[in-house]
Design an enzyme around this catalytic site. Structure first.
Site, PDB file in Angstrom:
ATOM      1  CD  GLU A   1       2.354   9.895 -14.327  1.00 46.23           C
ATOM      2  OE1 GLU A   1       2.812   9.580 -15.577  1.00 46.23           O
ATOM      3  OE2 GLU A   1       3.221   9.394 -13.259  1.00 46.23           O
TER       4      GLU A   1
ATOM      5  CG  HIS B   1      -0.525   0.247   2.397  1.00 46.94           C
ATOM      6  ND1 HIS B   1       0.270  -0.834   3.398  1.00 46.94           N
ATOM      7  CD2 HIS B   1      -0.021   1.371   3.214  1.00 46.94           C
ATOM      8  CE1 HIS B   1       0.781  -0.055   4.404  1.00 46.94           C
ATOM      9  NE2 HIS B   1       0.414   0.974   4.500  1.00 46.94           N
TER      10      HIS B   1
ATOM     11  CG  HIS C   1       3.600  11.131  -9.226  1.00 51.93           C
ATOM     12  ND1 HIS C   1       4.720  11.680  -9.455  1.00 51.93           N
ATOM     13  CD2 HIS C   1       3.303  10.119  -9.993  1.00 51.93           C
ATOM     14  CE1 HIS C   1       5.220  10.929 -10.515  1.00 51.93           C
ATOM     15  NE2 HIS C   1       4.330   9.989 -10.866  1.00 51.93           N
TER      16      HIS C   1
END
Length: 119
Positions: free
Chosen positions: A116, A6, A74
């Site tokens: 993204e 995660h 990101h």
């Protein structure tokens, strides 16, 4: 060898963030953990197709906006229908950066984290 499990984003308003990730990316809560003393709540979001999870962490004693530095990190997500995703995100007003030459764009969540979107 270890495998990916995660990624975490700390958020200031958990319900707002859960709604954003559901509306923008179709992510659903998979698991929730709450501290007995109410000091934190963890919500793991998933796409129901992969085992990767996005962990949203809400901390009771951190109501201020998080310092994201220069946002030089990101999360990236692949869109099955890139054009439809782009249109949806444009309508939501969450596109924060576009790079047509690379064929990608970024959306920003309510706390300013960048995601993204790749075809």
């Amino acid at each position: 060898m270890p495998t990916f499990n995660h990624f975490n984003f700390n958020v200031t308003d958990l319900d707002r963030s859960i709604r954003f990730y559901k509306d923008a990316l179709g992510l659903e809560p998979i698991r929730r953990k709450e501290a007995e003393d109410g000091s934190f709540v963890l919500v793991f979001l998933g796409d129901r197709r992969t085992t990767f999870r996005l962990e949203l962490t809400w901390l009771r004693d951190h109501p201020q906006k998080y310092d994201l530095g220069e946002c030089e990190f990101h999360l990236a997500m692949k869109a099955e229908d890139y054009e439809a995703a782009y249109a949806k995100h444009k309508e939501m007003g969450c596109i924060c950066f576009e790079n047509p030459a690379m064929g990608i764009y970024f959306i920003s969540d309510p706390d300013g984290y960048w995601i993204e979107i790749v075809p």
